[in-house]
Design an enzyme around this catalytic site. Structure first.
Site, PDB file in Angstrom:
ATOM      1  N   LYS A  22      -5.749   8.936 -19.532  1.00  0.00           N
ATOM      2  CA  LYS A  22      -5.937   9.544 -20.842  1.00  0.00           C
ATOM      3  C   LYS A  22      -4.645   9.425 -21.666  1.00  0.00           C
ATOM      4  O   LYS A  22      -4.196   8.329 -21.898  1.00  0.00           O
ATOM      5  CB  LYS A  22      -6.397  10.992 -20.649  1.00  0.00           C
ATOM      6  CG  LYS A  22      -7.496  11.137 -19.565  1.00  0.00           C
ATOM      7  CD  LYS A  22      -8.809  10.457 -19.913  1.00  0.00           C
ATOM      8  CE  LYS A  22      -9.771  10.353 -18.734  1.00  0.00           C
ATOM      9  NZ  LYS A  22     -10.131  11.609 -18.093  1.00  0.00           N
ATOM     10  N   ASP A  78      -4.580  20.837 -13.250  1.00  0.00           N
ATOM     11  CA  ASP A  78      -4.875  19.548 -13.875  1.00  0.00           C
ATOM     12  C   ASP A  78      -4.334  19.626 -15.306  1.00  0.00           C
ATOM     13  O   ASP A  78      -4.850  20.376 -16.130  1.00  0.00           O
ATOM     14  CB  ASP A  78      -6.388  19.314 -13.846  1.00  0.00           C
ATOM     15  CG  ASP A  78      -6.794  17.968 -14.428  1.00  0.00           C
ATOM     16  OD1 ASP A  78      -6.075  17.456 -15.318  1.00  0.00           O
ATOM     17  OD2 ASP A  78      -7.844  17.432 -14.019  1.00  0.00           O
ATOM     18  N   ARG A 121       0.851  -1.195   0.000  1.00  0.00           N
ATOM     19  CA  ARG A 121       0.000   0.000   0.000  1.00  0.00           C
ATOM     20  C   ARG A 121       0.885   1.242   0.000  1.00  0.00           C
ATOM     21  O   ARG A 121       0.565   2.251  -0.609  1.00  0.00           O
ATOM     22  CB  ARG A 121      -0.951   0.008   1.210  1.00  0.00           C
ATOM     23  CG  ARG A 121      -1.634   1.351   1.421  1.00  0.00           C
ATOM     24  CD  ARG A 121      -3.005   1.265   2.100  1.00  0.00           C
ATOM     25  NE  ARG A 121      -3.052   0.371   3.238  1.00  0.00           N
ATOM     26  CZ  ARG A 121      -2.503   0.636   4.441  1.00  0.00           C
ATOM     27  NH1 ARG A 121      -1.890   1.774   4.663  1.00  0.00           N
ATOM     28  NH2 ARG A 121      -2.590  -0.241   5.415  1.00  0.00           N
ATOM     29  N   TYR A 155     -13.100  19.738 -14.529  1.00  0.00           N
ATOM     30  CA  TYR A 155     -13.575  18.367 -14.777  1.00  0.00           C
ATOM     31  C   TYR A 155     -14.760  18.044 -13.847  1.00  0.00           C
ATOM     32  O   TYR A 155     -14.701  18.348 -12.643  1.00  0.00           O
ATOM     33  CB  TYR A 155     -12.413  17.393 -14.545  1.00  0.00           C
ATOM     34  CG  TYR A 155     -12.809  15.951 -14.689  1.00  0.00           C
ATOM     35  CD1 TYR A 155     -13.082  15.402 -15.942  1.00  0.00           C
ATOM     36  CD2 TYR A 155     -12.931  15.134 -13.576  1.00  0.00           C
ATOM     37  CE1 TYR A 155     -13.465  14.081 -16.071  1.00  0.00           C
ATOM     38  CE2 TYR A 155     -13.304  13.798 -13.707  1.00  0.00           C
ATOM     39  CZ  TYR A 155     -13.568  13.283 -14.955  1.00  0.00           C
ATOM     40  OH  TYR A 155     -13.941  11.979 -15.082  1.00  0.00           O
TER      41      TYR A 155
HETATM   42  C1  LIG Z   1     -10.644  11.919 -16.775  1.00  0.00           C
HETATM   43  C2  LIG Z   1     -10.233  13.168 -16.113  1.00  0.00           C
HETATM   44  C3  LIG Z   1     -10.075  13.230 -14.724  1.00  0.00           C
HETATM   45  C4  LIG Z   1     -10.399  12.058 -13.813  1.00  0.00           C
HETATM   46  O1  LIG Z   1      -9.550  10.989 -14.015  1.00  0.00           O
HETATM   47  P1  LIG Z   1      -9.943   9.444 -13.766  1.00  0.00           P
HETATM   48  O2  LIG Z   1      -8.700   8.735 -14.135  1.00  0.00           O
HETATM   49  O3  LIG Z   1     -11.114   9.142 -14.651  1.00  0.00           O
HETATM   50  O4  LIG Z   1     -10.306   9.328 -12.328  1.00  0.00           O
HETATM   51  C5  LIG Z   1      -9.621  14.408 -14.177  1.00  0.00           C
HETATM   52  N1  LIG Z   1      -9.357  15.484 -14.943  1.00  0.00           N
HETATM   53  C6  LIG Z   1      -9.514  15.468 -16.276  1.00  0.00           C
HETATM   54  C7  LIG Z   1      -9.196  16.691 -17.055  1.00  0.00           C
HETATM   55  C8  LIG Z   1      -9.953  14.314 -16.909  1.00  0.00           C
HETATM   56  O5  LIG Z   1     -10.115  14.310 -18.240  1.00  0.00           O
END
Ligand SMILES: *Cc1c(COP(=O)(O)O)cnc(C)c1O
Length: 377
Positions: free
Chosen positions: A195, A170, A46, A98
């Site tokens: 992504k 982000d 963990r 998001y």
């Molecule tokens: C998809 C996404 C998230 C969240 O990520 P997960 O891996 O789905 O939890 C956060 N910020 C942006 C800009 C995203 O496209």
């Protein structure tokens, strides 16, 4: 070292035990100890796992950070990182953040006494006037999702520093290949590695990257306490995926520039939101802080009918949530990424029922254009 080389050679790339050209999947939860006084570096997975650690070192090097932590999702990275704040603290957040981040802030962190004000962060004066004595953080996303709005990161950092607050960004849409917020003075970079970083639509993961090791230690403490770290199998797959980030992003971005230009003059398209288009209001600011416009954009159609035809009729671009995969993905923010934002709030933000987001994959752009054309009818 340039990024293409860094992608292949950052972090531990050769297994010292065997010479294997890669770090193996340490599918192990616990480690034998030999001394009561001194535990080995690894004791329980963990906290630490060598495969996860290799991935963390790689992403830290790409973002130019001192420390990276890998999480079981982008939302795990975001929510674990937000736990550095305490009851009574206030955050200023860009208003088309998001949807999942909006949800944790507005329904969970708010309940814990951490409040947020959502502002149009393209307007730095609005950002500054939302700052209160109890404000501790500025949370940004640029380009934002799904309207690709641009925030001037240097300007935002200037404001944050004047008020003694930290900046969180982000960076999912850009990846460190195209934008490195730490270099611009931001304090924490967050990612959904699900992504472009992994890029193959087969892993859910997330990252937090920092320059300040003490801040990194605080996030790491919460990660271990909460148990939100990334598993070894997913760490391995993401390490594999990230090696091709540059070639994937280069190709997808080239195709996106073509497709966006084509859509702009399509009779059924009323607007295209892409910072690669000179008429985009954030074009110059974006060009000054990033190395390219990326491979995600959104556009608006002339009617709900056309929108439905496009979403249901495209054969190459999958009608799905998510983005950044080798396959193109077409999504519907109003009912997907931003479904958790109340309808009124969503419309106020410009996320209409005729807005579509496209993440361009590695298919030939001619084929993608032909497919979009037939689907719009
Ligand atoms: C998809 C996404 C998230 C969240 O990520 P997960 O891996 O789905 O939890 C956060 N910020 C942006 C800009 C995203 O496209």
């Amino acid at each position: 070292m340039k990024i293409a080389t860094k992608l292949i050679h950052s972090g531990p790339t050769i297994d010292p035990q065997t010479g294997a050209l890669g770090v193996p999947i340490y599918q192990i939860s616990t480690y034998q100890q030999t001394s009561v006084d001194h535990f080995r570096k690894y004791d329980y997975a963990r906290g630490d796992n060598p495969t996860r650690e290799a991935l963390e070192e790689t992403i830290a090097a790409l973002e130019g950070g001192a420390r990276c932590l890998a999480f079981s999702s982008g939302m795990a990275a975001i929510s674990t990182t937000l736990m550095i704040f305490s009851p009574g603290d206030h955050l200023v957040v860009c208003d088309d953040v998001y949807g999942g981040a909006y949800r944790v802030l507005s329904t969970i962190f708010s309940r814990m006494g951490i409040s947020s004000t959502f502002v149009d962060a393209t307007d730095l004066a609005a950002v500054e006037s939302a700052i209160r004595p109890e404000t501790k953080g500025l949370y940004l996303e640029t380009p934002s999702n799904p309207l690709l709005k641009i925030t001037d990161l240097r300007g935002a950092v200037g404001i944050a520093r004047r008020h003694g607050i930290i900046t969180l960004v982000d960076n999912t849409f850009m990846t460190p290949y195209l934008q490195r917020p730490l270099d611009l003075g931001c304090d924490i970079v967050l990612h959904s590695g699900t992504k472009f970083l992994n890029g193959h639509s087969d892993v859910i993961c997330g990252f937090a990257v920092v320059n300040d090791t003490e801040l990194g230690q605080r996030i790491r403490y919460i990660q271990n306490a909460f148990g939100t770290g990334l598993g070894p199998q997913d760490s391995f797959l993401t390490l594999r995926g990230v090696k091709t980030l540059k070639v994937r992003m280069d190709q997808s971005q080239l195709s996106t520039i073509r497709i966006a230009a084509w859509l702009k003059s399509h009779p059924r398209v009323t607007a295209v939101h892409y910072p690669g288009l000179a008429e985009h209001p954030g074009y110059a600011v974006h060009a000054g802080q990033a190395d390219g416009p990326g491979a995600v954009f959104s556009f608006e159609l002339d009617s709900f009918e056309t929108t439905k035809h496009l979403l249901e009729g495209s054969k190459l671009a999958a009608f799905a949530v998510s983005l950044g995969g080798v396959e193109s993905i077409i999504s519907y923010p109003a009912r997907m990424s931003h479904a958790s934002v109340p309808a009124e709030e969503r419309l106020r933000k410009g996320i209409t029922d005729t807005l579509v987001r496209l993440s361009v994959g590695l298919e030939d752009p001619d084929d993608l254009i032909a497919d979009l054309e037939q689907a719009m009818g």
